[in-house]
Design an enzyme around this catalytic site. Structure first.
Site, short mmCIF file in Angstrom:
data_model
loop_
_atom_site.label_atom_id
_atom_site.label_comp_id
_atom_site.label_asym_id
_atom_site.label_seq_id
_atom_site.Cartn_x
_atom_site.Cartn_y
_atom_site.Cartn_z
N ARG A 53 26.68 -26.07 11.07
CA ARG A 53 25.75 -24.45 12.22
C ARG A 53 24.77 -24.69 13.68
NH1 ARG A 53 27.32 -24.87 7.01
NH2 ARG A 53 26.24 -26.75 7.57
N THR A 54 23.40 -25.72 13.36
CA THR A 54 22.73 -25.52 13.82
C THR A 54 23.83 -25.94 15.55
OG1 THR A 54 20.84 -26.42 12.48
CG2 THR A 54 20.39 -26.68 14.74
N LYS A 82 24.25 -48.23 23.94
CA LYS A 82 23.63 -49.27 25.13
C LYS A 82 22.77 -49.72 24.95
CE LYS A 82 27.07 -47.36 28.50
NZ LYS A 82 27.32 -46.72 29.22
N ARG A 103 18.57 -33.33 17.36
CA ARG A 103 18.61 -33.59 16.21
C ARG A 103 19.35 -35.07 16.24
NH1 ARG A 103 22.21 -31.22 11.55
NH2 ARG A 103 20.51 -29.58 11.47
N HIS A 131 12.81 -28.29 10.86
CA HIS A 131 13.67 -27.97 11.38
C HIS A 131 13.12 -26.59 11.29
CE1 HIS A 131 17.37 -26.83 11.68
NE2 HIS A 131 18.83 -27.03 11.00
N1 CP Z 1 21.54 -26.08 7.90
C1 CP Z 1 21.86 -26.36 8.87
O1 CP Z 1 21.16 -27.23 9.62
O2 CP Z 1 23.27 -26.85 9.08
P1 CP Z 1 23.84 -28.76 9.97
O3 CP Z 1 23.60 -29.22 8.96
O4 CP Z 1 24.80 -27.62 9.44
O5 CP Z 1 23.47 -27.89 11.01
#
Ligand code: CP
Length: 304
Positions: A53-54, A82, A103, A131
């Site tokens: 999603r993100t 590396k 992320r 998040h």
């Molecule tokens: N909700 C969410 O962060 O989903 P993903 O881990 O798929 O990005």
């Protein structure tokens, strides 16, 4: 926005949140008006952990603004293999893009990385930390369905490792909400988050059972037990499968209850809930595009 980097929901004011949500509504009403808004701009994607999603909604958002993405790709095919440090990598990628989305499995990584770059850096999840952009799309969904003030919300599941929960709890301190946290004892909110909520004057209550509180809820925000964060798999097995809801569970809920989940789900919400009017989690995931378009537009100076 007052900020250049988006690291933690703790630093989002009500004014910041409403600016993003209002812009997202405007974009959702007339996306064509924004389709060339950031033509020529590039968004750098750096995902050291899996995402559907993100990552995809940030890509879609940037492209729907007329821009494009540069993607580091799977971490196993990057020069991280590396031995390149995160600090070096973000300093390099800063030269390829106008904003960065990161992320990473380590809590605090986005804050650290942000100290090395001058372009906007967006935390797309740092371990069990934060998040914040998930929270923005969650708040947008809540505003559409239940409104953000005079809200009674239940947040259930893995409150210890669930970064969406931590961000949501902080952001809700900007609104008149009553927050109920439902989890096994071993997965309660971390002490530092509880302390911060107390300092912010937030009204929170903790429960181990959903039953008593369910009828009073406007929103039930369900989360996955974050298996990948448990240091010991036996600890995970002790709590796996707890706190599942299905249509029988929801018979005790208000007809207007909004059920949300940041997704992916495993078995926390039975599939029979999907066809009820309570289920808003797919709408929630789709809201990631206009909300991330709005955030990028504000961070990239769309009004200037
Ligand atoms: N909700 C969410 O962060 O989903 P993903 O881990 O798929 O990005």
């Amino acid at each position: 926005m007052r900020q250049d980097h988006i690291i933690s929901a703790k630093h989002l004011s009500r004014e910041d949140i409403e600016a993003v949500l209002d812009r997202a509504s405007t974009i959702a009403d007339d996306p064509a008006a924004y389709s060339q808004r950031h033509a020529g701009s590039l968004l750098g994607l750096m995902f050291y952990e899996p995402s559907t999603r993100t990552k995809m909604s940030f890509s879609a958002a940037m492209k729907r603004l007329g821009g494009d993405i540069v993607d580091m790709g799977p971490v196993e095919y990057s020069s991280v293999q590396k031995g390149e440090s995160l600090a070096d990598t973000v300093r390099v990628v800063e030269g390829y893009a106008d904003a960065l989305v990161l992320r990473h499995p380590s809590e605090g990584s986005a804050k650290m990385a942000g100290e090395f770059v001058d372009i906007p850096l967006i935390n797309a999840g740092d371990g069990a930390g934060q998040h914040p952009t998930q929270t923005l799309l969650d708040l947008y969904t809540i505003r559409e369905n239940a409104g953000l003030d005079d809200l009674t919300i239940g947040i259930m599941g893995d409150l210890k490792y669930g970064r969406t929960v931590h961000s949501m709890a902080y952001a809700l301190t900007n609104f008149e909400t009553s927050q109920h946290f439902i989890s096994p004892e071993s997965l309660k909110l971390p002490r530092n988050v509880r302390y911060d909520l107390h300092e912010a004057g937030s009204s929170i209550k903790e429960h181990t059972e959903l039953e008593a509180i369910l009828p009073s809820l406007d929103v039930l925000y369900v989360t996955r037990i974050q298996k990948e964060r448990f240091p010991d798999e036996n600890e995970y097995r002790e709590v796996a499968g707890e706190y599942q809801i299905d249509t029988d569970t929801l018979e005790a809920a208000s007809d207007d209850l909004t059920v949300m989940h940041p997704l992916p789900r495993v078995d926390e919400i039975a599939h029979d809930v999907d066809k009820t009017d309570h289920a808003k989690y797919f709408q929630q995931a789709h809201n990631g595009v206009p909300v991330r378009m709005a955030l990028l537009d504000l961070l990239l100076g769309g009004d200037q």
